[in-house]
Design an enzyme around this catalytic site. Sequence first.
Site, PDB file in Angstrom:
ATOM      1  CG  HIS A 222      33.447  39.604  49.063  1.00  0.00           C
ATOM      2  ND1 HIS A 222      34.678  40.218  48.913  1.00  0.00           N
ATOM      3  CD2 HIS A 222      33.556  38.843  50.186  1.00  0.00           C
ATOM      4  CE1 HIS A 222      35.484  39.846  49.884  1.00  0.00           C
ATOM      5  NE2 HIS A 222      34.840  39.021  50.671  1.00  0.00           N
ATOM      6  CE  LYS A 224      33.227  42.454  53.044  1.00  0.00           C
ATOM      7  NZ  LYS A 224      34.133  41.817  52.069  1.00  0.00           N
ATOM      8  CG  ASP A 229      20.405  60.885  57.012  1.00  0.00           C
ATOM      9  OD1 ASP A 229      19.507  60.020  56.987  1.00  0.00           O
ATOM     10  OD2 ASP A 229      20.679  61.554  58.022  1.00  0.00           O
ATOM     11  CG  HIS A 398      39.760  40.650  55.760  1.00  0.00           C
ATOM     12  ND1 HIS A 398      38.662  41.460  55.545  1.00  0.00           N
ATOM     13  CD2 HIS A 398      39.468  39.459  55.170  1.00  0.00           C
ATOM     14  CE1 HIS A 398      37.734  40.796  54.879  1.00  0.00           C
ATOM     15  NE2 HIS A 398      38.198  39.580  54.632  1.00  0.00           N
ATOM     16  CE  LYS A 400      38.722  42.269  51.541  1.00  0.00           C
ATOM     17  NZ  LYS A 400      39.363  41.046  51.835  1.00  0.00           N
ATOM     18  CG  ASP A 405      54.598  55.766  41.401  1.00  0.00           C
ATOM     19  OD1 ASP A 405      55.285  54.851  41.871  1.00  0.00           O
ATOM     20  OD2 ASP A 405      54.494  55.977  40.179  1.00  0.00           O
TER      21      ASP A 405
END
Length: 480
Positions: A222, A224, A229, A398, A400, A405
Amino acid sequence: MGILTYLLGSIILLNIALGISIVFLERKDATSTWAWLMVLMFIPILGFILYLIFGKPISGSRIFTWDKKTRIEVKTTVQSQLRALEEKRFEFIDEEINHFSDLVYLHLRNDDAIFTQDNQVNIYTDGNEKFNALIQDMQKAKDHIHLLYYTIRHDELGQRIADVLIKKVNEGVQVRLLYDDLGSRSIKRSFVKRLRHAGVQVEAFFPSKIAKINFKINYRNHRKLAIIDGRIGYIGGFNIGDEYLGKYKKFGYWRDTHLRVIGHAVQNMQARFVLDWNQASRDDIFPEERFYAADSAGDVGLQIVSSGPDTEWEQIKIGYIKMILSAKKYIYIQTPYFIPDESLRDALRIAALSGVEVKIMIPNKPDHPFVYWATLSNCGDLLDAGAEVYIYQNGFLHAKTIVVDGKISSVGTANIDVRSFRLNFEVNAFIYDEETTIRLVDAFHDDIKLSTQMTKKLYQKRSIGIRFKESVSRLISPVL
């Protein structure tokens, strides 16, 4: 009659044997164990098949292997940082991070997550902005481009990315593209063939042995990641597809969070890509300096933390809990799925009951119905402890993200659910920087203006139909 009795007896014995295996050999958590035992009880034959496909664990398997040189270098750096923290002589550029040195220590011990503090971080919450920046960086690539995405579509955005990759290959840039076989199940063979024919190295993670049937359906990559470079890295929630640009009517505007990183944290992102690539490909990447040519670019502290079903340690979840328990003022969470296990749910309850302001934001529509109803049920539980729940109304949420604080935060691919914590291969950036975290706080406040609050009074007014859906979804959530 005798044959029928024999078959029935065999099924019962098989179920008992599998039940014993689940309880005593697989070492699953109690909730998941009971869920699978219920499945076996109510649908004996089909339940056995479902368990073999969905429930068989792979923890302890040597899925990812380091080359000897890199492993020694990583272990040496990790041990050096651990000793410096233990002896109170670690030099933090930002003295405020001293308050969270135990979180740094946790990730070092639990995931060999090297701490770097010379990074520059840009935040993207809009798909068009993120992909415009990524494409511009790829167009400037001189040596290599490494891409890892759970979902890649062959739509307009996918073709746009493909055109850039092919152009760079023709310029002599080495390009590798890794996608998850299930997450990208709709991708056309012609799309992949075109890339490979042009010279792009393309691999699928845990590909199907049989067309359209994948027996590792539960264990998906899952993550990404994009590395250009060895100097620029991207990490976050956006996949490659037109829906992530808000072009699907079903979802509307797509609200996500992604980071662009320059600094030595990119080396750790590259290491993650290399491990995943070498698992999927016969053409291994060997540890050449050009892949790790990161430059110092700022003063943001980062740890790149990975988790997956190949280990019993739930690294990202444990990091979330540690962050939550360190909170003194507030905790802001954005997640499309909110199905915490008891440990994380208790941590949030304790925080809220202790006077910490807990705000949770979820989407107003499901992309997976059972998961959505389970999310509503879990959010409803936390209302009793004093948490605030917001339903994002401006499309699909979507992102996450967790911020604590205004000091530390986390952005990545892991949702707050069992699948992300125990089944999927995930990667998150844990951020130790007030300025970056405040930018995430500001984005959260902007999103509140586009949300409605789910109060306790409104939640109690939900219909019998919704209550039923929540109850069923909550019951099966450990195996969703």
